[in-house]
Design a protein around this motif. Structure first.
Motif, PDB file in Angstrom:
ATOM      1  N   ASP A   3      27.945 -25.720  15.133  1.00 22.69           N
ATOM      2  CA  ASP A   3      29.225 -26.492  14.983  1.00 22.69           C
ATOM      3  C   ASP A   3      28.909 -27.873  14.668  1.00 22.69           C
ATOM      4  O   ASP A   3      28.689 -28.851  14.958  1.00 22.69           O
ATOM      5  CB  ASP A   3      30.010 -26.538  16.471  1.00 22.69           C
ATOM      6  N   GLY A   4      29.008 -28.022  13.220  1.00 22.71           N
ATOM      7  CA  GLY A   4      28.782 -29.341  12.758  1.00 22.71           C
ATOM      8  C   GLY A   4      27.354 -29.498  12.387  1.00 22.71           C
ATOM      9  O   GLY A   4      26.433 -29.173  12.945  1.00 22.71           O
ATOM     10  N   ASP A   5      27.103 -30.663  11.751  1.00 21.43           N
ATOM     11  CA  ASP A   5      25.898 -31.163  11.161  1.00 21.43           C
ATOM     12  C   ASP A   5      25.539 -32.247  11.686  1.00 21.43           C
ATOM     13  O   ASP A   5      26.528 -33.125  11.600  1.00 21.43           O
ATOM     14  CB  ASP A   5      25.438 -31.038   9.393  1.00 21.43           C
ATOM     15  N   VAL A   6      24.338 -32.634  11.967  1.00 20.09           N
ATOM     16  CA  VAL A   6      24.106 -33.978  12.298  1.00 20.09           C
ATOM     17  C   VAL A   6      22.841 -34.682  11.646  1.00 20.09           C
ATOM     18  O   VAL A   6      22.098 -34.067  11.072  1.00 20.09           O
ATOM     19  CB  VAL A   6      23.564 -33.888  13.927  1.00 20.09           C
ATOM     20  N   SER A   7      23.194 -36.032  11.339  1.00 19.37           N
ATOM     21  CA  SER A   7      22.193 -36.706  10.574  1.00 19.37           C
ATOM     22  C   SER A   7      20.765 -36.802  11.076  1.00 19.37           C
ATOM     23  O   SER A   7      20.785 -36.502  12.640  1.00 19.37           O
ATOM     24  CB  SER A   7      22.506 -38.103  10.102  1.00 19.37           C
ATOM     25  N   ALA A   8      19.663 -36.814  10.490  1.00 22.94           N
ATOM     26  CA  ALA A   8      18.263 -36.776  11.030  1.00 22.94           C
ATOM     27  C   ALA A   8      17.982 -37.858  11.892  1.00 22.94           C
ATOM     28  O   ALA A   8      17.037 -37.709  12.897  1.00 22.94           O
ATOM     29  CB  ALA A   8      17.310 -36.839  10.001  1.00 22.94           C
ATOM     30  N   ASP A   9      18.809 -38.944  11.787  1.00 23.33           N
ATOM     31  CA  ASP A   9      18.343 -40.077  12.705  1.00 23.33           C
ATOM     32  C   ASP A   9      19.331 -40.287  14.022  1.00 23.33           C
ATOM     33  O   ASP A   9      19.135 -40.912  14.739  1.00 23.33           O
ATOM     34  CB  ASP A   9      18.467 -41.477  11.800  1.00 23.33           C
ATOM     35  N   GLU A  10      20.219 -39.429  14.170  1.00 19.99           N
ATOM     36  CA  GLU A  10      21.160 -39.309  15.184  1.00 19.99           C
ATOM     37  C   GLU A  10      20.360 -38.615  16.518  1.00 19.99           C
ATOM     38  O   GLU A  10      19.815 -37.491  16.176  1.00 19.99           O
ATOM     39  CB  GLU A  10      22.275 -38.794  14.929  1.00 19.99           C
ATOM     40  N   ALA A  43      21.987 -26.365  22.402  1.00 16.98           N
ATOM     41  CA  ALA A  43      21.483 -25.625  23.428  1.00 16.98           C
ATOM     42  C   ALA A  43      20.627 -24.699  22.858  1.00 16.98           C
ATOM     43  O   ALA A  43      20.537 -23.949  21.921  1.00 16.98           O
ATOM     44  CB  ALA A  43      22.650 -24.668  23.800  1.00 16.98           C
ATOM     45  N   VAL A  44      19.242 -24.369  23.488  1.00 18.06           N
ATOM     46  CA  VAL A  44      18.230 -23.658  22.984  1.00 18.06           C
ATOM     47  C   VAL A  44      17.698 -22.647  24.018  1.00 18.06           C
ATOM     48  O   VAL A  44      17.429 -22.788  25.247  1.00 18.06           O
ATOM     49  CB  VAL A  44      16.830 -24.573  22.714  1.00 18.06           C
ATOM     50  N   LEU A  45      17.780 -21.331  23.504  1.00 18.85           N
ATOM     51  CA  LEU A  45      17.128 -20.145  24.622  1.00 18.85           C
ATOM     52  C   LEU A  45      16.274 -19.828  23.956  1.00 18.85           C
ATOM     53  O   LEU A  45      15.788 -19.400  22.682  1.00 18.85           O
ATOM     54  CB  LEU A  45      18.071 -19.002  24.628  1.00 18.85           C
ATOM     55  N   CYS A  46      14.773 -19.948  24.438  1.00 13.32           N
ATOM     56  CA  CYS A  46      13.442 -19.350  23.994  1.00 13.32           C
ATOM     57  C   CYS A  46      13.303 -17.878  24.421  1.00 13.32           C
ATOM     58  O   CYS A  46      13.718 -17.670  25.714  1.00 13.32           O
ATOM     59  CB  CYS A  46      12.693 -20.490  24.515  1.00 13.32           C
ATOM     60  N   VAL A  73      20.089 -13.548  21.958  1.00 15.65           N
ATOM     61  CA  VAL A  73      21.367 -14.021  21.477  1.00 15.65           C
ATOM     62  C   VAL A  73      22.483 -13.571  22.444  1.00 15.65           C
ATOM     63  O   VAL A  73      23.246 -14.424  22.705  1.00 15.65           O
ATOM     64  CB  VAL A  73      21.781 -13.565  19.999  1.00 15.65           C
ATOM     65  N   ALA A  74      22.423 -12.527  22.923  1.00 22.72           N
ATOM     66  CA  ALA A  74      23.320 -11.936  23.886  1.00 22.72           C
ATOM     67  C   ALA A  74      23.495 -12.806  25.060  1.00 22.72           C
ATOM     68  O   ALA A  74      24.403 -12.990  25.628  1.00 22.72           O
ATOM     69  CB  ALA A  74      23.292 -10.494  24.067  1.00 22.72           C
ATOM     70  N   ARG A  75      22.241 -12.853  25.479  1.00 25.02           N
ATOM     71  CA  ARG A  75      21.950 -13.873  26.769  1.00 25.02           C
ATOM     72  C   ARG A  75      22.517 -15.062  26.645  1.00 25.02           C
ATOM     73  O   ARG A  75      23.080 -15.746  27.605  1.00 25.02           O
ATOM     74  CB  ARG A  75      20.520 -13.962  27.183  1.00 25.02           C
ATOM     75  N   LEU A  76      22.299 -15.893  25.343  1.00 25.63           N
ATOM     76  CA  LEU A  76      22.808 -17.156  25.151  1.00 25.63           C
ATOM     77  C   LEU A  76      24.204 -17.200  25.034  1.00 25.63           C
ATOM     78  O   LEU A  76      24.957 -17.953  25.732  1.00 25.63           O
ATOM     79  CB  LEU A  76      22.115 -17.874  23.876  1.00 25.63           C
ATOM     80  N   ARG A  77      24.630 -16.156  24.420  1.00 27.95           N
ATOM     81  CA  ARG A  77      26.446 -16.164  24.335  1.00 27.95           C
ATOM     82  C   ARG A  77      26.898 -16.061  25.919  1.00 27.95           C
ATOM     83  O   ARG A  77      27.735 -16.616  26.302  1.00 27.95           O
ATOM     84  CB  ARG A  77      26.814 -15.069  23.726  1.00 27.95           C
ATOM     85  N   ARG A  94      25.426 -27.111  19.101  1.00 25.11           N
ATOM     86  CA  ARG A  94      24.849 -26.065  18.347  1.00 25.11           C
ATOM     87  C   ARG A  94      23.999 -25.331  19.306  1.00 25.11           C
ATOM     88  O   ARG A  94      23.333 -25.787  20.170  1.00 25.11           O
ATOM     89  CB  ARG A  94      24.184 -26.879  17.283  1.00 25.11           C
ATOM     90  N   CYS A  95      23.664 -24.053  18.746  1.00 25.66           N
ATOM     91  CA  CYS A  95      23.086 -23.064  19.744  1.00 25.66           C
ATOM     92  C   CYS A  95      22.060 -22.517  18.830  1.00 25.66           C
ATOM     93  O   CYS A  95      22.082 -22.107  17.778  1.00 25.66           O
ATOM     94  CB  CYS A  95      23.774 -21.938  20.374  1.00 25.66           C
ATOM     95  N   GLN A  96      20.796 -22.323  19.454  1.00 25.76           N
ATOM     96  CA  GLN A  96      19.618 -21.418  18.698  1.00 25.76           C
ATOM     97  C   GLN A  96      19.041 -20.795  19.843  1.00 25.76           C
ATOM     98  O   GLN A  96      18.888 -21.050  20.943  1.00 25.76           O
ATOM     99  CB  GLN A  96      18.768 -22.643  18.341  1.00 25.76           C
ATOM    100  N   THR A  97      18.548 -19.687  19.232  1.00 27.33           N
ATOM    101  CA  THR A  97      17.755 -18.835  19.957  1.00 27.33           C
ATOM    102  C   THR A  97      16.373 -18.842  19.438  1.00 27.33           C
ATOM    103  O   THR A  97      16.385 -18.532  17.935  1.00 27.33           O
ATOM    104  CB  THR A  97      17.979 -17.363  20.079  1.00 27.33           C
TER     105      THR A  97
END
Length: 176
Positions: A3-10, A43-46, A73-77, A94-97
């Motif tokens: 959901d949107g991009d963020v600059s590298a320094d933020e 949000a990171v799900l490992c 992915v299903a668990r993160l959702r 932003r979400c990542q597995t």
């Protein structure tokens, strides 16, 4: 799920999400802080393949990895649905597995100096289990290059753990 991009320094609020009550409390805390400051929440799900990485290296099976990734992915959702009841969180989220052991992976994900790594406090563990497998929180606090915020266990989790301890003690006394 971005959901949107963020600059590298933020900076960002990088949150370890597993679906546990502690991780959902951490996610809520990170979102509240992001509303206040305007930073992005990541949000990171490992996850690791069934049998862990060592087992997978011994017997590689790509369909097993695909199934593990899909389950993550299903668990993160599901965790996000439970956290926000299917509604918009009100922040850049932003979400990542990410495939990898949880502690190492979270430290790698929170790699910017302005990041804050947000973790839910884990379950109380005995001395032996801490020796065999150090806590994710302890590992992250020792090795992260950014601040680490540990959110206390929510009252519901403390109550559930107290019930579990009491129930186990009653079974022991009754001889079950």
């Amino acid at each position: 799920m971005a959901d949107g991009d963020v600059s590298a320094d933020e900076g960002r609020m990088v949150v370890g999400v597993s679906g546990s009550l502690g991780s959902l409390a951490a996610l809520h805390h990170a979102v509240a802080e992001a509303r206040r400051t305007g930073v992005e929440v990541l949000a990171v799900l490992c996850w690791t393949p069934p049998g862990d990485e060592y087992g997978y290296r011994r017997t590689p099976c790509p369909p097993v990895v695909d199934a593990g990734r899909a389950a993550a992915v299903a668990r993160l959702r599901q965790a996000l649905d439970e956290a926000f009841a299917g509604r918009y969180a009100g922040v850049r989220l932003r979400c990542q597995t990410v495939r990898g052991e949880t502690a190492h992976t979270l430290v790698r994900c929170a790699d910017r100096p302005d990041d804050v790594l947000v973790l839910g406090a884990g379950r109380e563990r005995g001395r032996l289990s801490r020796l065999i497998r150090p806590s994710i929180t302890a590992y992250c606090v020792q090795r992260a290059t950014c601040p680490v915020l540990t959110v206390p266990r929510p009252p519901l989790r403390r109550d559930l753990e107290a019930l579990e301890r009491g129930h186990g003690l009653r079974d022991l006394v009754a001889g079950n």
